[in-house]
Design an enzyme around this catalytic site. Sequence first.
Site, PDB file in Angstrom:
ATOM      1  N   TYR A 119       0.711  -1.115   0.057  1.00 52.94           N
ATOM      2  CA  TYR A 119       0.085  -0.058   0.026  1.00 52.94           C
ATOM      3  C   TYR A 119       0.884   1.297   0.028  1.00 52.94           C
ATOM      4  CZ  TYR A 119      -0.230   0.181   5.275  1.00 52.94           C
ATOM      5  OH  TYR A 119      -0.084   0.164   6.460  1.00 52.94           O
ATOM      6  N   GLU A 120       0.343   2.408  -0.339  1.00 50.38           N
ATOM      7  CA  GLU A 120       0.995   3.668  -0.500  1.00 50.38           C
ATOM      8  C   GLU A 120       2.059   3.433  -1.852  1.00 50.38           C
ATOM      9  OE1 GLU A 120      -0.272   6.203   0.244  1.00 50.38           O
ATOM     10  OE2 GLU A 120      -1.746   5.441   1.872  1.00 50.38           O
ATOM     11  N   GLY A 121       1.580   2.789  -2.765  1.00 53.17           N
ATOM     12  CA  GLY A 121       2.639   2.522  -3.757  1.00 53.17           C
ATOM     13  C   GLY A 121       3.356   1.347  -3.523  1.00 53.17           C
TER      14      GLY A 121
END
Length: 604
Positions: free
Chosen positions: A442-444
Site C-alpha cells: 500500500y501507498e505505492g
Amino acid sequence: MSQIGASIMYKAPLEDYQFLLDRVISFDNLMADIGNDDVNRELADAVLEEAGKLAGNVIAPLNHSADTTGAKRLDDGEVRTPEGFCDAYAAMGEGGWTAMEAAEKFGGQNLPMTLTTAVNELWQSANMAFALCHLLTQGQIYALQKSASAELQQTFIPPMVEGRWTGTMNLTEPQAGTDLAGIKSRAVPNGDHFLITGQKIYITYGEHDMAENIIHLVLARTPDAPEGMKGISVFIVPKFLPDDAGNYTKPNDLRCLSIEKKLGIKGSPTAVMQYGEAGGAVGYLVGAENHGIDIMFAMMNHARIAVGLQGLAISERAYQQARGYAKDRVQGVPLDGKRGDAIVNHPDVLRLLGSMKAEIEAMRALMMVGAAAMDKARHASANGKNDHEARAGLLIPIIKGWMTERSLDITSDALQIHGGMGFIEETGAAQHYRDARILPIYEGTTAIQANDLVFRKTIRDNGAAVNSLLDEIDSEMTALMNHQNSEIVSAAENIVEANNTARNVAAHILGGANTPRRPATSGSNYLMLLGTLCGGWLMARSGAVAADALAKGENGAVGNDDFMTIKMTTMQIYMTHHLPKISSLARTITDGDGAALAMQPDWL
C-alpha cells in the site's frame, strides 16, 4: 492470557533515539538551522518518554486482542473497532498527541517531523492496526494545510488536531488501482459545493467508531474535466454535515458497504465506501479544479515515509518479542554451553537476533536522516530549498521500499526463532509477519517506488540527486579512514568500496535512459542497493561516534551501561552480514536486465 501470550510486550527504544538525536543527527543544531529553537533535546527526550509510556501501557496491550477479534461492520453500515481502541484514541487526543505536527494557528504544536517521526515509530510498533488511523489523519492535515482554502482549513483541521475527527484518503476504485487515470467517481457542481457519486475501495478507517466525524479526501472528476490524470480533482467529503445549529450531526450521502477480510492489520477497518446513492454526497473542492493528483501526492509522500516507518516499527516489535522468547526458551544444550541455557545462546539464534538488531538500528538512523531532510526542505530558504527538496525526494522511495521489504525478512526471522510456536497464533509472532506483508504494497508498491527512484529521482536530473548523496557518503567515509580506531577505518573502507559500486550502478541506470524497460527491470534491486548502502553509511557514522565515546570513557546510555560497546558490535554485524549484499545486487543490475527481458510472457 496464557503464559505464551503474556510475553507479548513492547518497550520504546528510547536509548537508541537519544543516541541518534544527540550524536548522529545533532538535533539541537538541526532545530537551529530550521529556525525552531523552541524545540531542543531536553524537550524531545521528555516527549519520547511520555509517548513511550502511552505506547507501552495503553496501545500495545490492545495489539494481539485486536488481531483476534478484528473490526466488525454492523447491519446498518456502522463499524465497531476492537475493544479498547476508542479509549486509546481518546487518550491520544487528550494528551495532545494528535496535535503534534499541525500548525499552531489550528491548535497544533508545530513539532518538527524529526521528532514526530520518532514518536510515530512508538505508536506503530505498539499497534500498527490502531496507529493507521492517526497516520492517515496526520497526512490529511498535512495536505489541507498545504492546499485547502482558509475557510476549509479552519473548519476541518482543528477538530482533527483535537482528535475528535479523523481523516482518510480515497483514491482506489474497483477498476482503477495503481492507474488513477481510470477513476470514474463524479463531482457535479451544486451551489457552494459539489455532489459526489462513485465507489472507493481499500479505504483505511473509512468507517469506525473512534471519532465524532470522519473526513474523507476523495478523488473525482468534474463534468468537463479532461481525460486521464489531468482531469482529477480532490474533495473534502465529511461523514456528517452541519445541521441547522451548525453542529456536524447530519448524515451525508455516503456509507460503508463492507470491510475487507485481510491477511493482517485486522484491527484496522478497510472499507468499501459508496458515495451518492441518494443523489450525491456533499463535497468541497480542495485547491484548484483538475489539480487533485498534485494535492494528493503531497499527502502520499507524507504517507510513504510513514509507511517506511511502519516497516521499521513492525521489525522492532517482532525483534523485541523474538529476543524475549529466545532469552526464556530452553531447548537443547548450546555449543560450549550448559544444560538450562536459553536458546539465545545457540550460535544461529544469536546470529539471527544480532543481524535483526543491526539492520533495525540502520533503518532507524536512515529514518531520522530522512525526517531531518523533510524538515530542512520545509524550512529552507530560497537558496537551498531545491537541494533539500531533491534530497528528501530521493530518500522517500528508498525509505518506503527498503524498510518495508526488509521488514518481511525480519518478521520472518522473528517467527523462525520461535520455532513451531511461532506458527501458533497464540504467541503473536505470526501477527507481526502477517501485518508486515501489506507494507510493500500500500501507498505505492515497491515497484512503484523503484520506478519513482529510477525515472524521477535518477534519470530526470541526470543523476544529480543520487550523485550528491554518494558524494556526501564518500566525503564522510574518506574522513573516517583517518580515525584512530581500526574497526572504524575498516568500516569506512568497506563503505567507500560499496559507494563506488553504487556509483557504477547509477551510471548503468542512466545509460539505459533511452531503453526504459531495462532500468525499470532493475529498479527494485537498485532501490534495495541504495537502501543497504545508506544503512551502512549511517552505521559507520554511528560506530565512529560510539568509538569516540569509548575513547573518552563513555560507555553508557539510559539504562544500558554497555551501549557504546553494543553499538560498535552492531556496526560490525551490519558490515559483515548486510553490506556484502550490495555486490550481488550490483551484478544482477548490470548483468541481469537483458536476461530478464528475454523471457517472453507466453513462456511463463
